[in-house]
Design a protein around this motif. Structure first.
Motif, short mmCIF file in Angstrom:
data_model
loop_
_atom_site.label_atom_id
_atom_site.label_comp_id
_atom_site.label_asym_id
_atom_site.label_seq_id
_atom_site.Cartn_x
_atom_site.Cartn_y
_atom_site.Cartn_z
N GLN A 16 0.82 -1.21 0.00
CA GLN A 16 0.00 0.00 0.00
C GLN A 16 0.86 1.26 0.00
O GLN A 16 0.51 2.27 -0.63
CB GLN A 16 -0.94 0.01 1.22
N SER A 19 1.82 1.75 -3.45
CA SER A 19 0.69 2.09 -4.33
C SER A 19 0.30 3.57 -4.19
O SER A 19 -0.20 4.18 -5.14
CB SER A 19 -0.51 1.20 -3.97
N LEU A 20 0.55 4.19 -2.98
CA LEU A 20 0.22 5.62 -2.78
C LEU A 20 1.43 6.53 -2.99
O LEU A 20 1.30 7.76 -2.88
CB LEU A 20 -0.33 5.82 -1.36
N VAL A 23 1.12 9.56 -5.28
CA VAL A 23 0.40 10.72 -4.73
C VAL A 23 1.38 11.67 -4.03
O VAL A 23 1.35 12.90 -4.23
CB VAL A 23 -0.69 10.25 -3.75
N TRP A 66 9.80 3.40 -7.23
CA TRP A 66 8.42 2.94 -7.37
C TRP A 66 8.26 2.03 -8.60
O TRP A 66 7.61 0.99 -8.54
CB TRP A 66 7.50 4.16 -7.48
N VAL A 130 -1.02 9.21 3.04
CA VAL A 130 -0.13 8.48 2.12
C VAL A 130 0.70 7.45 2.87
O VAL A 130 0.92 6.33 2.38
CB VAL A 130 0.77 9.49 1.38
N TYR A 131 1.17 7.80 4.09
CA TYR A 131 2.07 6.92 4.83
C TYR A 131 1.37 6.23 6.01
O TYR A 131 2.03 5.73 6.93
CB TYR A 131 3.26 7.71 5.36
N THR A 186 -6.19 1.46 8.58
CA THR A 186 -5.52 0.82 7.43
C THR A 186 -5.12 -0.61 7.74
O THR A 186 -5.35 -1.53 6.95
CB THR A 186 -4.29 1.63 7.02
#
Length: 576
Positions: A16, A19-20, A23, A66, A130-131, A186
């Protein structure tokens, strides 16, 4: 949670994060130029452009990281390596954004300072989302980002900057609380996703297993149906009321009725009328007992064909249950050929038994005839030949007496007399061997003692005779059988065994005589018996013992001597 599950959860957290990551990269690329534009008139252009170049370069490296992650073949065990790389990148980004509190801080313009704080606060606020998957990544980003600005506010020390620093510090605290909540949500979401994934896998596995089981069951049913229909044996299934539910082609062939004709019918059509009541009673008993009375049983019955002819059959029965109802399955075999073969075998066995009895009777007659002939020869040798030799000896002595002692013929006549006497002894011994009259006159023990003593003297072999509780009066055939067996055994010892010692034990037991003859000779092997070296003597002894209904046993091995055991039954002694 198990170690494996924790590794999978951590791998999803890292997944995850990456994946973010775009952003965060986009936010940095957008907010960086906006900040440069606002600060353009209050900060050195060289410093602004240098910081912007560093920001673009760093985000370019993060984009490469990434991209590598998205295209790598990832395993749960590699998650820690990828997370370390990501945290390192976020820390570098935090340091670069934190540098704005030092190099891009306009000391002369409060509005520009507030805007800078607003930009950094927005970046931190975005980081809480995001984190959120990994708290360490947020701390690695947010702490380097906000610390230089906070220090700058508190170092300036005036009321306005202290207020701005306090508000900034309160904002950071709120962001940490927000991060904690986002992280909890999360992780819970990822844990639920992992559980759903595992449940889905388990469900899919069960579905596959059920599908495989259904396929295997369908294949087994088809194979079973094929076997049931292809076998020559009749297979019939009945329900608890005795009605046919299965009738294979083998049953059609055996009885002549088709499956359609027998479906739902009772078995009265294929059972002779005289057995039908017994069949109905048996079905009723088996149903009441739950089938246990017929499980694994095999019966021989008579079957009835469509044309009215009867035939013998063999029936194997079993039972099974379905929906609380009992069913019976029988395998039917036509045993007409087997019965005919059994009849032929029985007839042959009867003929063989009769032949064996005739052979035994013939053997007994031969033994009796042999003994009669031996008795006759013995009597002739003793009464005729021996007397003649005695007369010859007397004449020789008479001639010796009529001649002077100095006559040369005296020595010749003396030799002739001794040879005639030796011949007479040999004739007497031969007559005794042919038929020991002492056996009839003095009994078995005395006759055996005399024979064994003569055998030891003539053949120079030590024989120990041990009689015990031997009846004084024995049937003549039994006494003669024992005498002949011992006689033949000792002859074999002298001829073949190379023994120097023999033990003969004769004992009267409860219902018979027990004879054991043991020598210390070289013994023999079964091959020697088959080759005929010892076979005829043993066969003769066995036949003699069998005639008197006894048992004969030989134990011998090469180099270990021979032991012969005989047991002969005796008729019960009548009371006085």
């Amino acid at each position: 949670m198990e170690v494996k599950d924790r590794e999978l959860l951590y791998a999803q957290q890292v997944e995850q994060l990456y994946s973010l990551a775009p952003v965060g990269i986009i936010a940095s690329i957008v907010n960086g130029p906006v900040l440069i534009y606002i600060q353009w008139n209050v900060i050195s252009h060289a410093v602004l452009l240098s910081w912007l170049f560093a920001l673009v370069l760093l985000n370019g490296l993060l984009s490469v990281l990434w991209y590598q992650f998205r295209n790598a073949s990832r395993r749960p065990m590699d998650s820690h390596r990828w997370s370390r790389s990501f945290i390192g990148g976020t820390f570098a980004s935090g340091v670069l954004w934190g540098a704005t509190g030092v190099v891009l801080f306009p000391e002369s313009s409060i509005p520009h300072q507030i805007f800078l704080a607003f930009v950094l606060g927005g970046m931190i606020a975005g980081g809480t989302a995001v984190y959120a998957a990994l708290q360490g990544a947020f701390l690695a980003y947010s702490l380097p980002t906000v610390t230089p600005l906070l220090v700058r506010f508190f170092v300036l020390g005036d009321e306005l900057h202290l207020a701005m620093g306090g508000m900034s510090l309160l904002f950071v605290a709120l962001m940490l609380v927000t991060l904690r909540r986002n992280h909890t949500v999360t992780v819970a979401s990822l844990t639920l996703s992992l559980q759903l994934f595992k449940s889905n896998q388990l469900l899919q596995s069960e579905v596959r297993e059920r599908q495989q089981t259904e396929v295997a069951l369908r294949d087994s049913q088809e194979q079973l149906y094929s076997v049931v229909q292809s076998t020559d044996e009749g297979i019939i299934s009945l329900n608890g009321q005795g009605e046919v539910v299965l009738w294979n082609k083998g049953a059609e062939t055996l009885f002549g009725f088709s499956r359609d004709e027998m479906q739902g019918q009772t078995l009265e059509r294929i059972i002779p009328e005289r057995f039908r009541l017994a069949h109905q009673a048996g079905i009723k008993r088996a149903s009441q007992a739950g089938g246990k009375t017929v499980e694994g049983e095999m019966f021989e019955l008579m079957g009835l064909r469509r044309d009215g002819s009867e035939f013998p059959l063999e029936l194997s029965l079993g039972y099974w249950h379905k929906n609380a109802e009992i069913f019976f399955t029988g395998i039917v075999r036509d045993i007409t050929a087997r019965k005919q073969a059994e009849q032929v075998i029985w007839e042959r066995e009867s003929e063989l038994q009769q032949s064996q009895e005739e052979l035994r009777a013939l053997g007994a007659q031969l033994v009796s005839a042999q003994e009669d002939e031996r008795r006759r020869l013995s009597r002739e040798l003793h009464d005729d030949m021996n007397q003649r030799l005695a007369m010859v000896a007397i004449h020789i002595q008479s001639v010796q007496g009529s001649l002077p002692e100095s006559d040369p013929m005296q020595e010749t006549l003396q030799q002739l007399y001794e040879e005639v006497s030796l011949l007479s002894d040999n004739v007497r011994r031969l007559a005794h061997q042919l038929h020991p009259s002492i056996l009839d006159d003095l009994g078995l023990v005395v006759a055996l003692g005399s024979f064994i003593n003569d055998f030891s003297q003539w053949d120079h072999i030590s024989v120990t005779f041990q009689p015990k509780d031997v009846p004084g009066i024995l049937p003549q055939d039994v006494a003669l059988c024992v005498y002949r067996v011992i006689q033949e055994c000792l002859r074999n010892v002298a001829k073949h065994a190379q023994a120097d010692g023999v033990i003969v034990e004769l004992a009267g037991v409860e219902t018979g005589l027990q004879l054991v003859i043991q020598d210390n000779g070289k013994g023999f092997t079964p091959e020697a018996v088959r080759s005929g070296t010892h076979g005829l003597g043993l066969i003769g002894m066995k036949e003699r013992v069998r005639v008197v209904q006894g048992n004969f046993d030989v134990k011998a091995s090469k180099g270990k001597g021979t032991t012969i055991t005989v047991w002969i039954p005796l008729p019960p002694v009548r009371g006085c």
